[in-house]
Scaffold this motif. Structure first.
Motif, PDB file in Angstrom:
ATOM      1  N   UNK A  73      -9.334  -3.377   2.694  1.00  0.00           N
ATOM      2  CA  UNK A  73      -9.261  -4.728   2.129  1.00  0.00           C
ATOM      3  C   UNK A  73      -8.158  -5.553   2.794  1.00  0.00           C
ATOM      4  N   UNK A  74      -7.006  -4.923   3.056  1.00  0.00           N
ATOM      5  CA  UNK A  74      -5.903  -5.633   3.712  1.00  0.00           C
ATOM      6  C   UNK A  74      -6.257  -6.002   5.149  1.00  0.00           C
ATOM      7  N   UNK A  75      -6.922  -5.089   5.859  1.00  0.00           N
ATOM      8  CA  UNK A  75      -7.322  -5.401   7.233  1.00  0.00           C
ATOM      9  C   UNK A  75      -8.342  -6.543   7.258  1.00  0.00           C
ATOM     10  N   UNK A  76      -9.267  -6.529   6.317  1.00  0.00           N
ATOM     11  CA  UNK A  76     -10.275  -7.597   6.256  1.00  0.00           C
ATOM     12  C   UNK A  76      -9.622  -8.942   5.929  1.00  0.00           C
ATOM     13  N   UNK A  77      -8.677  -8.926   4.992  1.00  0.00           N
ATOM     14  CA  UNK A  77      -7.977 -10.162   4.641  1.00  0.00           C
ATOM     15  C   UNK A  77      -7.156 -10.672   5.818  1.00  0.00           C
ATOM     16  N   UNK A 137       0.842  -1.208   0.000  1.00  0.00           N
ATOM     17  CA  UNK A 137       0.000   0.000   0.000  1.00  0.00           C
ATOM     18  C   UNK A 137       0.874   1.255   0.000  1.00  0.00           C
ATOM     19  N   UNK A 138       1.920   1.264   0.812  1.00  0.00           N
ATOM     20  CA  UNK A 138       2.829   2.415   0.849  1.00  0.00           C
ATOM     21  C   UNK A 138       3.547   2.561  -0.495  1.00  0.00           C
ATOM     22  N   UNK A 187      -7.408   4.144   0.765  1.00  0.00           N
ATOM     23  CA  UNK A 187      -8.333   3.795   1.850  1.00  0.00           C
ATOM     24  C   UNK A 187      -8.984   2.441   1.578  1.00  0.00           C
ATOM     25  N   UNK A 188      -9.380   2.194   0.333  1.00  0.00           N
ATOM     26  CA  UNK A 188      -9.979   0.902  -0.008  1.00  0.00           C
ATOM     27  C   UNK A 188      -8.977  -0.241   0.187  1.00  0.00           C
ATOM     28  N   UNK A 189      -7.732  -0.037  -0.228  1.00  0.00           N
ATOM     29  CA  UNK A 189      -6.719  -1.097  -0.063  1.00  0.00           C
ATOM     30  C   UNK A 189      -6.433  -1.383   1.403  1.00  0.00           C
ATOM     31  N   UNK A 235      -7.201  12.835  -5.281  1.00  0.00           N
ATOM     32  CA  UNK A 235      -8.465  12.353  -4.709  1.00  0.00           C
ATOM     33  C   UNK A 235      -8.665  10.867  -5.018  1.00  0.00           C
ATOM     34  N   UNK A 236      -8.388  10.481  -6.248  1.00  0.00           N
ATOM     35  CA  UNK A 236      -8.565   9.070  -6.624  1.00  0.00           C
ATOM     36  C   UNK A 236      -7.575   8.184  -5.869  1.00  0.00           C
ATOM     37  N   UNK A 237      -6.330   8.614  -5.734  1.00  0.00           N
ATOM     38  CA  UNK A 237      -5.340   7.784  -5.026  1.00  0.00           C
ATOM     39  C   UNK A 237      -5.668   7.693  -3.542  1.00  0.00           C
ATOM     40  N   UNK A 238      -6.226   8.752  -2.963  1.00  0.00           N
ATOM     41  CA  UNK A 238      -6.634   8.691  -1.568  1.00  0.00           C
ATOM     42  C   UNK A 238      -7.752   7.666  -1.376  1.00  0.00           C
ATOM     43  N   UNK A 239      -8.732   7.688  -2.258  1.00  0.00           N
ATOM     44  CA  UNK A 239      -9.814   6.705  -2.177  1.00  0.00           C
ATOM     45  C   UNK A 239      -9.314   5.284  -2.386  1.00  0.00           C
ATOM     46  N   UNK A 240      -8.394   5.123  -3.341  1.00  0.00           N
ATOM     47  CA  UNK A 240      -7.850   3.794  -3.603  1.00  0.00           C
ATOM     48  C   UNK A 240      -7.028   3.294  -2.411  1.00  0.00           C
TER      49      UNK A 240
END
Length: 146
Positions: free
Chosen positions: A90-94, A29-30, A85-87, A78-83
């Protein structure tokens, strides 16, 4: 100035690619964030950023700066911030579901040498603990005898 911008873009891309190739999800993610920053700086550099010049055409103003790179970078941020946050979600859920932070969902399996070292360390700890308990028990028995 162009050399400094090119070097900073190169460093950010290098760090991003290195982090993307890591087996854990957080460095990936980083790394993606570094790559998006590198693209943003690249877009700014290609737009030939001019300081102090308005981005609006007017009859009174002869020179103007192109507002398109700024608008593209703002949209990309804005798009990279949303992406990102989604990643992260998703990583925490996985991680909660699989119990591991590995990209492929595989748990870390220690090598046989690491297992032997761990067992040896456990034996040493158990031996020292049992010796200490035995000494304390013997000392307590000697004190209780009249």
């Amino acid at each position: 100035m162009e050399l400094l911008i090119a070097l900073s873009i190169g460093v950010m891309v290098s760090c991003g690619v290195y982090l993307i190739l890591r087996p854990s999800t957080f460095p990936v993610v980083v790394g993606l964030t570094f790559l998006s920053y590198a693209v943003n700086v690249f877009l700014f550099a290609m737009g030939s950023l001019k300081i102090g010049i308005p981005p609006i055409l007017s009859e009174k103003i002869d020179t103007y700066t192109d507002p398109l790179p700024q608008a593209l970078v703002l949209t990309a941020i804005v798009i990279s911030f949303g992406m990102t946050a989604f990643l992260i979600v998703l990583a925490l859920r996985a991680r909660d579901t699989l119990g591991t932070d590995h990209i492929d969902g595989k748990a870390y399996l220690p090598s046989s040498a690491e297992i032997q070292e761990s067992e040896q360390a456990d034996k040493e700890v158990n031996n020292s603990t049992s010796e200490r308990v035995t000494k304390e028990h013997t000392a307590a028995n000697q004190e209780s005898k009249p």
